[in-house]
Each structure stands twice: as structure tokens, then as C-alpha cells.
Design an enzyme around this catalytic site. Structure first.
Site, PDB file in Angstrom:
ATOM      1  N   HIS A  64      -8.890  25.781 -29.401  1.00 17.48           N
ATOM      2  CA  HIS A  64      -9.022  26.443 -28.092  1.00 17.48           C
ATOM      3  C   HIS A  64      -9.505  25.464 -27.036  1.00 17.48           C
ATOM      4  CE1 HIS A  64     -10.124  30.472 -26.005  1.00 17.48           C
ATOM      5  NE2 HIS A  64      -9.914  29.532 -25.105  1.00 17.48           N
ATOM      6  N   ASP A 309     -13.357  26.142 -26.584  1.00 13.86           N
ATOM      7  CA  ASP A 309     -13.014  26.723 -25.285  1.00 13.86           C
ATOM      8  C   ASP A 309     -13.283  25.703 -24.173  1.00 13.86           C
ATOM      9  OD1 ASP A 309     -12.140  28.426 -23.334  1.00 13.86           O
ATOM     10  OD2 ASP A 309     -13.710  29.931 -23.598  1.00 13.86           O
ATOM     11  N   HIS A 313     -14.094  21.907 -15.219  1.00 19.12           N
ATOM     12  CA  HIS A 313     -14.010  22.297 -13.806  1.00 19.12           C
ATOM     13  C   HIS A 313     -14.644  21.207 -12.966  1.00 19.12           C
ATOM     14  CE1 HIS A 313     -12.600  26.378 -14.365  1.00 19.12           C
ATOM     15  NE2 HIS A 313     -13.541  26.597 -15.268  1.00 19.12           N
TER      16      HIS A 313
HETATM   17 ZN   LIG Z   1     -10.541  33.387 -23.347  1.00 18.53          ZN
END
Ligand SMILES: [Zn+2]
Length: 426
Positions: A64, A309, A313
Site C-alpha cells: 500500500h 500507506d 505530501h
Molecule cells: Zn485508504
């Protein structure tokens, strides 16, 4: 090209847990053998890697990550994301489809794979969109996505609110051997919240996201998996109720697998502290009870894997009021160090950690990354006792958003090998 990795402690869960040599020939594993006992011992390797005192494992796989290219190259490119990956010991990553344009068609999937090939670092397994444009209205064309090289489908970042569409997606995806990955969130219940719903959100005056906004969708997708007989993989589990639902689902024989991320077993919503946007993510950091439930889930196998994850940014999206800031943290370069804490604290063994971060993700993706003859030589060499301080200014990835800057960690990858090539060396 002949390479010998000598004298390392090789851990390949279920197969090997001993001091061994590994011989690599032309990018593939040739032999894993007792020290100095290889059939090629009398030949002279082109390269000898001394792994004494280190742990040698099948390359880590992160199921992920967000690579941001195409569309948001100022946050991360495929190349910088993969630099971060190999610096973290990862030899392969799955990248989520919420790029711009969205990876909902074969051209984007091919573009991602071509960029990954050019970077020549970790392998990339693209996750294509469940629905066109991540809009949740109509399904993407899975046949062409599979042909282009997609490994799974997900609308990650967006929940598939329609149960009917999710059912169709799972059935359709399975026809093409694509895994369905679920971002479980009920938008209505999440109600534009920006952190966990609880005493901390009340104190800070921020709108909270309740656990049930995650767990109710976890329950729905487990039931859809039961109905369709198709596997479903639950992304980034944060809430204790979700862990419980997955545990019960597994007991019932449903083909549900699940991941959590290091921040969910390391931090709680207290980390938001004084409105620190580096601790803003979705799902949000939960309470100590949830953190302990996530750890229990990792211990007992309810949660199959650790993913990151990884969500880079720029400061533009993070240096804002808390409720307006973007969700997510850079995870690739700190994942192993944070996860090793579970080992150093005696919660799980090293073999379990390797299963959680390497061989189990491979299994879920239908890959075989075991260290056996003929397999690609995708290998991470880990120094379990290396003490280091997280310095986000030194991240290989483009963005620096992490709540772990300045943390002292123990354990890190010192070398990453992909197809027999050294792609990272500390
Ligand atoms: Zn998600």
C-alpha cells in the site's frame, strides 16, 4: 555475474532460520546452503557480500503506497518513491490508483510500469481503480487493466459506498485474477471528521471520525466476500472493532486478509498534540485500546501484513489548519525500524516480522518471493541492532511529512537487492 552473500542469518518464514550462504547467479537465487558448503564454493564469485551479524530475508513488499505520478510529481515521482522503498528494504510495492489522471485504464497502468522499469529500483505492482475516476459509479475495464499489468483493484482514498457496485467489482475482478482491496470508510458516519472521535478531539475542538465508520464497512465487505466467495483485502485497519470483525470472519472461513500500518501500532490520537498535521491521516490515529487491539491482531494473525500507506505530501498540503490539511504520512523509510520495535519489545519474533512484511504480502498477491533456487534474487539485508535517528531531511523520497522525525529507532535495512542488483546500500 555470480554473487555470494556469506554468513548472514537467513530468515525465510517456514523454510529457513539459520546461518547460511546465498549464491546468486545472473539475477536469480542459485543456492541457499550451509556456510562454505555450496556447490559453487570452488568457483570465485564476482562479488562477495559479507552479511555476518546481519539478517538476510526475502525482499520486503509494501502492499500500500501512493507514488503520486502521474499528476502530483511535486510530492513524489515513481523514481523518488522507489528510492524511498529500497532505502526501507522493500523490493516491491503496490501503488494505489489515486493519481491524476486516475489509474483506471491501461495507458496509465503501462505508463506506471514503464516509469518503474526506467527507475530500475524496486518492482511496482500497480493497483488499478475499482470504479472509473474513483467516482463509485461504474466499474473500470478490468480485462484491459489486467493485461496491462495491474495486480489488484481498489478505490483507495475513496470508499465504494454502493454495496451493489462493490459486489460486482469483487466478482468481476476475480474473473481476471485481480485482488480487491477495500478502503473501508462510511463517509456519512465519518462526517468530514479530521481526527479520531474521542476525548482528544473534544479537547481540541475538532470534528471526530468514529471507529464504526471503518468497522461497519469492514463488516460489509467481509459479508460480500462470504456471498461471492471472492477474497477481499482490507486496507489500513485502525479500529479494534475492525480487528474483531476480521478475526470472526477468518474463523468463519471467509477469504478476508488485512493490513495495518506502523503508525496504528505505534501512535495514538494523543500524537495530534497541538494540532500537528503530521499526525493527520485517514483512517485517523485511534486510542490506546485500538493500538493494543491492532498489536494483538498482528500477534495472532488476524492482521496478515504490515503495509505503510506511504502518502507523501508537500508542505503546501500540510502547513494548513488541521481540518484543511491533507491526510497521510511518508512511511517507506521508517516502516522497518518502527516494526522492529515489536521484535525488540518481545511482542513478536523476527520470523513473524518477516512474514508480516515480506512473504505474506507476496502470498496475498499471488507471488513467490521465497529464497529458493530459480526465484528472482530480491533480498533485504537487515541490521537488527543498528541504532539510528529519523531525519526527514535525509529522506530519499521527495516529501518529508512524518510524525516520527527525530525518533530513535533500532533496526534498519543496510542493503537491498533486486534481481541480483544492489539497489540500495547504507
Ligand atoms: Zn485508504
Amino acid at each position: 555475474m555470480l554473487t555470494k552473500i556469506s554468513g548472514g542469518h537467513v530468515i525465510d518464514p517456514g523454510y529457513i532460520n539459520a546461518r547460511m550462504d546465498i549464491w546468486i547467479k545472473d539475477g536469480s537465487i542459485f543456492e541457499v546452503c550451509e556456510e562454505g558448503k555450496g556447490t559453487l564454493e570452488s568457483s570465485s564469485p564476482d562479488r562477495i557480500i559479507n552479511a555476518a551479524g546481519k539478517i538476510v530475508v526475502p525482499g520486503l513488499i509494501d502492499m500500500h503506497v501512493h507514488l503520486r505520478e502521474p499528476g502530483h510529481e511535486y510530492k513524489e515521482t515513481i523514481e523518488t518513491g522507489l528510492k524511498a522503498a529500497v532505502a526501507g528494504g522493500f523490493t516491491a510495492v503496490c501503488c494505489m490508483p489515486n493519481t491524476k489522471p486516475v489509474n483506471d485504464n491501461a495507458q496509465i497502468t503501462s505508463f506506471i510500469l514503464e516509469k518503474a522499469r526506467q527507475a530500475g529500483l524496486a518492482k511496482v505492482y500497480p493497483v488499478a481503480a475499482i470504479s472509473l475516476g474513483l467516482k463509485g459509479d461504474s466499474l473500470a475495464e478490468y480485462a484491459e487493466l489486467k493485461t496491462a499489468g495491474a495486480i489488484a483493484v481498489s478505490d483507495d482514498g475513496m470508499p465504494v459506498s454502493s454495496g451493489r457496485l462493490m459486489r460486482n467489482a469483487m466478482e468481476y475482478a476475480s474473473c481476471f485474477g485481480l485482488l480487491t482491496i477495500a478502503h473501508c470508510e462510511d463517509h456519512e458516519l465519518a462526517c468530514n471528521g479530521c481526527m479520531n472521535e474521542g476525548s482528544v478531539s473534544t479537547r481540541l475542538g475538532l470534528r471526530g471520525i468514529p471507529n464504526i465508520s471503518e468497522s461497519i464497512m469492514v463488516m460489509r465487505d467481509i459479508e460480500l466476500s462470504d456471498l461471492t466467495g471472492v477474497p477481499v483485502h482490507i486496507a489500513h485497519v485502525s479500529a479494534r472493532e475492525s480487528v474483531n470483525a476480521i478475526r470472526e470472519g477468518k474463523k468463519r472461513g471467509i477469504k478476508v486478509t488485512a493490513e495495518t500500518a506502523p503508525h496504528y501500532f505505534t501512535l495514538t490520537d494523543e500524537a495530534v498534540g497541538n494540532y500537528d498535521t503530521n499526525a493527520k491521516m485517514n483512517p485517523p490515529l485511534r486510542t490506546e485500546t485500538d493500538r493494543l487491539a491492532v498489536i494483538k491482531g498482528l500477534e495472532d494473525g488476524t492482521l496478515d501484513i504490515i503495509a505503510t500507506d506511504h502518502a507523501p505530501h508537500s508542505v503546501l498540503e500540510k502547513e494548513l489548519e488541521f481540518d484543511k490539511a491533507a491526510n497521510g504520512i511518508c512511511g517507506l523509510e521508517t516502516s522497518l525500524g518502527l516494526s522492529m520495535k515489536l521484535v525488540h519489545d518481545g511482542i513478536i519474533g523476527m520470523e513473524s516480522l518477516v512474514r508480516l512484511m515480506s512473504t505474506r504480502p507476496a502470498e496475498i498477491l499471488g507471488k513467490d518471493n521465497h529464497l529458493k533456487p530459480g526465484n528472482n534474487a530480491d533480498i533485504a539485508i537487515i541490521d537488527p541492532d543498528a541504532e539510528w535517528k529519523v531525519d526527514s531531511s535525509k529522506f530519499q523520497g521527495k516529501s518529508k511529512n512524518t510524525p516520527f522525525n527525530g525518533w530513535d529507532l533500532k533496526g534498519r535495512a543496510v542493503m537491498t537487492i533486486v534481481d541480483g542488483r544492489i539497489v540500495f546500500e547504507l
